[in-house]
Design an enzyme around this catalytic site. Structure first.
Site, short mmCIF file in Angstrom:
data_model
loop_
_atom_site.label_atom_id
_atom_site.label_comp_id
_atom_site.label_asym_id
_atom_site.label_seq_id
_atom_site.Cartn_x
_atom_site.Cartn_y
_atom_site.Cartn_z
N ARG A 70 59.52 79.90 -23.03
CA ARG A 70 59.58 80.90 -24.13
C ARG A 70 61.08 82.31 -22.12
NH1 ARG A 70 55.44 84.28 -22.45
NH2 ARG A 70 54.80 82.36 -21.08
N LYS A 175 49.21 64.81 -19.27
CA LYS A 175 47.85 65.27 -19.06
C LYS A 175 47.76 66.51 -19.31
CE LYS A 175 45.45 65.28 -15.11
NZ LYS A 175 45.39 66.42 -14.12
N GLU A 243 40.75 64.63 -1.50
CA GLU A 243 41.88 65.83 -2.26
C GLU A 243 41.72 66.65 -0.53
OE1 GLU A 243 44.60 65.91 -5.06
OE2 GLU A 243 42.36 66.84 -6.03
N ASP A 262 39.78 66.68 -14.56
CA ASP A 262 40.96 66.58 -13.98
C ASP A 262 41.57 65.17 -13.88
OD1 ASP A 262 43.12 68.11 -13.09
OD2 ASP A 262 42.57 67.64 -10.55
N HIS A 267 42.48 59.85 -14.26
CA HIS A 267 43.19 58.48 -13.00
C HIS A 267 42.37 57.51 -12.30
CE1 HIS A 267 46.31 61.46 -12.76
NE2 HIS A 267 45.68 62.83 -12.35
N LYS A 367 38.04 68.45 -4.47
CA LYS A 367 38.84 69.12 -3.40
C LYS A 367 38.14 69.48 -2.63
CE LYS A 367 41.64 69.62 -7.32
NZ LYS A 367 42.79 69.15 -7.40
C1 BG6 Z 1 47.01 65.64 -11.09
C2 BG6 Z 1 45.30 66.22 -10.66
O1 BG6 Z 1 46.93 64.81 -11.70
O2 BG6 Z 1 47.14 65.29 -10.24
C3 BG6 Z 1 45.44 67.42 -9.97
O3 BG6 Z 1 45.98 67.72 -12.26
C4 BG6 Z 1 45.41 66.54 -8.41
O4 BG6 Z 1 44.80 68.69 -9.57
C5 BG6 Z 1 46.45 65.72 -8.13
O5 BG6 Z 1 46.06 66.98 -7.18
C6 BG6 Z 1 46.36 64.84 -7.37
O6 BG6 Z 1 47.65 63.95 -7.49
P1 BG6 Z 1 47.85 63.15 -6.53
O7 BG6 Z 1 49.90 62.40 -6.24
O8 BG6 Z 1 48.37 64.24 -5.17
O9 BG6 Z 1 46.99 62.20 -5.99
#
Ligand code: BG6
Length: 517
Positions: A70, A175, A243, A262, A267, A367
């Site tokens: 945009r 995603k 994380e 998320d 994953h 997180k």
């Molecule tokens: C993403 C999530 O799909 O994966 C994030 O939306 C997350 O919140 C990320 O931090 C983690 O990916 P990776 O490859 O850093 O483990």
């Protein structure tokens, strides 16, 4: 069958690793159109991945990268911004000469995403590029936009006739794929009105991670595992995606999403599927995805009572990670100060099939935990008889096979060993395989692998419609149950700790404990 069997001679020689490697990994000329070209993902992941592919000579001889969004930008603007992103986020730092020749292929088109004329102009531009630059009508659309905008773009691609072309047309869908089962089914339906499933590439970037692909090889290229890979020998499985980061610049998205949507829906469940799927008849996209879909469909649906007992939610408050003070979730930018969104989740699922019935599978993610670490741990039963004295029974640790997905990619097996000396003292030790010490070189990033596969037309590492729906069928009832039970009092864990106390109690009730990481 004997070795002289004529059947054997007429069968194709399959590469033991994967079908995609039977062809040279050189994609045909193509145009890559990125919707949402100014977004965070494009800067952090897509442009660095495409640059690395160019750097390593994997890009086609001719290609166009067309940003479609945009905001007004010139080609020069966007090239300069992307260079900044590559400087910051690329695995290999941009080298001027390689960057310049890469950047010459980047173009920008400004349009509202709901403006049909914009798509028609895009079509005309792409046709012109095909003529002038020789991209042969091949198109790869990348939807790097929030899920609520996806249906509109998909419709527009259909209405403008961009869903097919003289060459191939493929669409990569980022995603999150919907926000519950209903919206995911609806998104699949909208996609299927415009594209054939064979044109659709749903991204789950965890499948592009080297150590995840190695689970296929480890399980199916070695003979010693299959006999023990089942309910008779496996006691429990623990999948952890930990994380240290908070929500960074994505507060608005995250507050609307939460850890279950998320990480676990995509994953987490894909890691589970790769670990527990049946061996496919052949290593082809269809067979592998059939086997994953099958195991995902075998995850037992949980009742409201099960969900109350088998899930734990958490949200971080202020704390310290690696000596640095970090704010609590509710004070992060764009997060509702009274937010009830979970930043941590732990849950138990069961797979109801002959291989896994009765084996608890625990998943946890959060997180602002103390470490960035993703692993899958398979814990085996203790030996049936303790030969080393009753005193040892409580101290013995089970054999555990761990897939270290990141950051220190590898595989390790824990077993008991005699401590050297005159008495029979024992202690667990590890047999370790580490990518860096064995292979040395750095593996490509997940997005590099996946973008290259999409250009090559290999959908093996992308999620099929039925997998995504089976994943939501596990998650949606949890979301619905949570909506009915008030969230625990948040925040309930400090940043820099391993999540809420309730997650430990939940394991204790099951007579297990989380692995100490
Ligand atoms: C993403 C999530 O799909 O994966 C994030 O939306 C997350 O919140 C990320 O931090 C983690 O990916 P990776 O490859 O850093 O483990």
């Amino acid at each position: 069958m004997t070795l002289q069997d004529p059947m054997l001679e007429t069968r194709p020689v399959l590469n033991p690793l994967r079908e995609g490697m039977r062809v040279a990994r050189a994609p045909e000329p193509t145009s890559i159109v990125i919707f949402g070209a100014t977004g965070d993902l494009v800067h952090r992941k897509l442009i660095p991945a495409l640059y690395n592919l160019a750097h390593d000579n994997y890009m086609p001889t001719v290609y166009n990268i067309v940003g479609f969004a945009r905001k007004p930008h010139t080609n020069d603007d966007i090239r300069a911004q992307y260079k900044q992103s590559a400087m910051e986020f690329s695995r290999q730092k941009p080298q001027d000469q390689i960057w310049d020749s890469f950047a010459n292929n980047i173009f920008y088109m400004q349009s509202n995403l709901d403006d049909l004329d914009g798509y028609k102009r895009l079509g005309a531009e792409l046709d012109g590029m095909d003529q002038q630059r020789g991209t042969a009508g091949n198109r790869l659309f990348y939807l790097a936009v929030p899920p609520e905008i996806m249906p509109e773009i998909i419709d527009m691609l259909g209405k403008s006739g961009l869903n097919h072309s003289a060459g191939y047309t493929r669409i990569i869908v980022e995603k999150p794929f919907g926000r519950d089962l209903k919206s995911a089914v609806d998104l699949n339906r909208r996609l299927h009105l415009v594209f054939d499933e064979s044109q659709i590439y749903r991204i789950d970037h965890y499948l592009g991670k080297e150590a995840v692909q190695n689970i296929f090889v480890f399980r199916f290229a070695n003979g010693i595992l299959e006999p023990i890979w089942n309910r008779t020998y496996v006691n429990n499985i623990q999948i952890t995606v930990a994380e240290t980061v908070g929500v960074e610049e994505r507060g608005e998205y995250y507050d609307n999403s939460g850890a279950l949507r998320d990480i676990i829906q995509n994953h987490g469940l894909q890691l589970l599927a790769v670990t527990t799927m049946e061996p496919p008849p052949e290593f082809t996209p269809t067979d592998v995805r059939d086997a994953k879909a099958q195991v995902l469909r075998s995850i037992r649906p949980q009742s409201f009572e099960d969900i109350q007992a088998n899930t734990v939610r958490g949200q971080y408050g202020a704390g310290a990670i690696g000596g640095l003070q970090v704010p609590g979730y509710r004070t992060e930018a764009e997060v509702n100060p009274q937010s009830e969104t979970e930043t941590y989740v732990a849950l138990k699922v069961q797979i109801e099939n002959w291989r896994w019935a009765g084996v608890p599978i625990y998943l946890r993610t959060g997180k602002r935990l103390p470490k960035r670490l993703t692993e899958i741990a398979i814990e085996f039963n203790l030996p049936p008889l303790m030969l080393f004295g009753r005193d040892w029974v409580n101290q013995m640790e089970p054999n555990t096979l761990v897939f270290n997905i990141q950051p220190d990619e590898g595989i390790s097996l824990k077993f008991e060993s005699k401590i050297p000396g005159q008495d029979n003292r024992i202690r667990p030790v590890n047999m370790d395989f580490r990518y860096t010490s064995t292979f040395g070189e750095a593996a490509p990033e997940a997005y590099e692998r996946l973008l290259l596969d999409a250009m090559l037309g290999d959908p093996m590492l992308f999620t099929r419609y039925d997998e995504v729906e089976a994943q939501w069928a596990v998650i949606s009832p949890i979301l619905e149950a949570w909506a009915k039970i008030p969230a625990p009092t948040f925040p309930n864990y400090d940043a820099g700790t391993w999540g809420p106390k309730a997650a430990d109690e939940f394991m204790r009730r099951d007579k297990h404990k989380w692995r100490r990481l």
